[in-house]
Design a protein around this motif. Structure first.
Motif, mmCIF file in Angstrom:
data_model
loop_
_atom_site.group_PDB
_atom_site.id
_atom_site.type_symbol
_atom_site.label_atom_id
_atom_site.label_comp_id
_atom_site.label_asym_id
_atom_site.label_seq_id
_atom_site.Cartn_x
_atom_site.Cartn_y
_atom_site.Cartn_z
ATOM 1 N N GLY A 154 -65.728 -6.796 55.436
ATOM 2 C CA GLY A 154 -64.714 -7.230 56.221
ATOM 3 C C GLY A 154 -62.817 -6.011 55.757
ATOM 4 N N GLU B 122 -65.132 -6.648 66.586
ATOM 5 C CA GLU B 122 -64.277 -5.837 66.962
ATOM 6 C C GLU B 122 -64.897 -4.966 66.607
ATOM 7 N N VAL B 123 -65.448 -3.939 65.827
ATOM 8 C CA VAL B 123 -65.840 -2.986 65.968
ATOM 9 C C VAL B 123 -67.047 -2.652 67.252
ATOM 10 N N SER C 161 -65.034 -0.966 55.467
ATOM 11 C CA SER C 161 -66.737 -1.385 55.524
ATOM 12 C C SER C 161 -66.803 -1.366 57.079
ATOM 13 N N LYS C 162 -65.610 -1.797 57.604
ATOM 14 C CA LYS C 162 -65.231 -1.152 59.172
ATOM 15 C C LYS C 162 -66.383 0.211 59.469
ATOM 16 N N THR C 163 -65.439 0.689 58.548
ATOM 17 C CA THR C 163 -65.595 2.403 58.369
ATOM 18 C C THR C 163 -67.190 2.934 58.412
ATOM 19 N N LEU D 229 -61.305 -2.516 55.619
ATOM 20 C CA LEU D 229 -61.239 -1.203 56.299
ATOM 21 C C LEU D 229 -62.433 -0.843 56.519
ATOM 22 N N GLU E 141 -64.906 -1.188 70.104
ATOM 23 C CA GLU E 141 -64.126 0.408 70.170
ATOM 24 C C GLU E 141 -65.127 0.877 71.061
ATOM 25 N N THR F 276 -66.342 -9.437 62.374
ATOM 26 C CA THR F 276 -65.622 -7.970 62.415
ATOM 27 C C THR F 276 -66.922 -7.021 63.345
ATOM 28 N N VAL G 24 -71.541 -5.259 54.956
ATOM 29 C CA VAL G 24 -69.986 -5.463 55.945
ATOM 30 C C VAL G 24 -68.930 -6.716 54.607
ATOM 31 N N LEU H 189 -69.234 0.632 59.053
ATOM 32 C CA LEU H 189 -70.460 -0.118 60.326
ATOM 33 C C LEU H 189 -70.231 0.468 60.760
ATOM 34 N N ARG H 190 -69.330 1.718 61.918
ATOM 35 C CA ARG H 190 -68.406 2.357 63.150
ATOM 36 C C ARG H 190 -69.949 3.970 62.325
#
Length: 172
Positions: free
Chosen positions: A18, A84-85, A22-24, A20, A88, A81, A16, A26-27
């Motif tokens: 931070g 935030e994830v 890496s957020k994908t 976009l 969701e 991060t 990760v 992480l999800r």
């Protein structure tokens, strides 16, 4: 034949930074952990910046860099991060965070020792640009001690754009 997964911890490591992509990743890792009962270990890396001239005994006086501050900043960004994830999802999973000094690919490969899998995002530069730019995901795929999942940036939107086959049949 013995179950090969018994040797692996119930841990999914995800890089990760931070971004976009890496957020994908992480999800995706959190969803996989939810389905398999694993924990997620979100890992961020930081490095001292390159200082030109330092190799010759000269460093710019204004070029001071505090490693403790960089590590704290990286941890803060990582925690934000993950928060935030995680927010969701209505089904939270256990996410541990870790920050380490070093090149991102090497940090991730080290963190992945004993893990069930390593998950990384990709910015989607393509194979030729990846060769030229030196891709963290490519290095992880080639050297990781466990299976690696490279999550493309479009994976999030792909699920929401799968055509409904019933609609397709009714239109013909």
């Amino acid at each position: 034949m013995p179950d090969q997964t018994t040797d692996r911890e119930h841990r999914i490591v995800v890089g990760v930074d931070g971004s976009l992509c890496s957020k994908t990743a992480l999800r995706w890792a959190m969803n996989q952990a939810r389905q398999t009962g694993a924990d997620v270990e979100a890992v961020a890396a930081w490095q001292f910046p390159t200082v030109y001239g330092a190799g010759f005994g000269y460093a710019y006086p204004s070029a001071t860099f505090d490693g403790d501050s960089a590590a704290a900043d990286a941890l803060k960004a990582l925690d934000e991060t993950v928060s935030e994830v995680s927010a969701e999802s209505d089904q939270p999973v256990k996410v541990l965070t870790r920050v380490a000094e070093g090149h991102p690919a090497e940090v991730l490969i080290t963190a992945a020792a004993g893990a069930r899998m390593l998950v990384v995002g990709t910015r989607g530069h393509g194979s030729f640009a990846g060769i030229l730019l030196g891709s963290v995901s490519q290095h992880c795929v080639q050297h990781a001690p466990c299976p690696v999942v490279v999550v493309p940036p479009a994976v999030e939107t792909a699920a929401s754009h799968i055509p409904n086959t019933d609609d397709a049949w009714s239109q013909s």
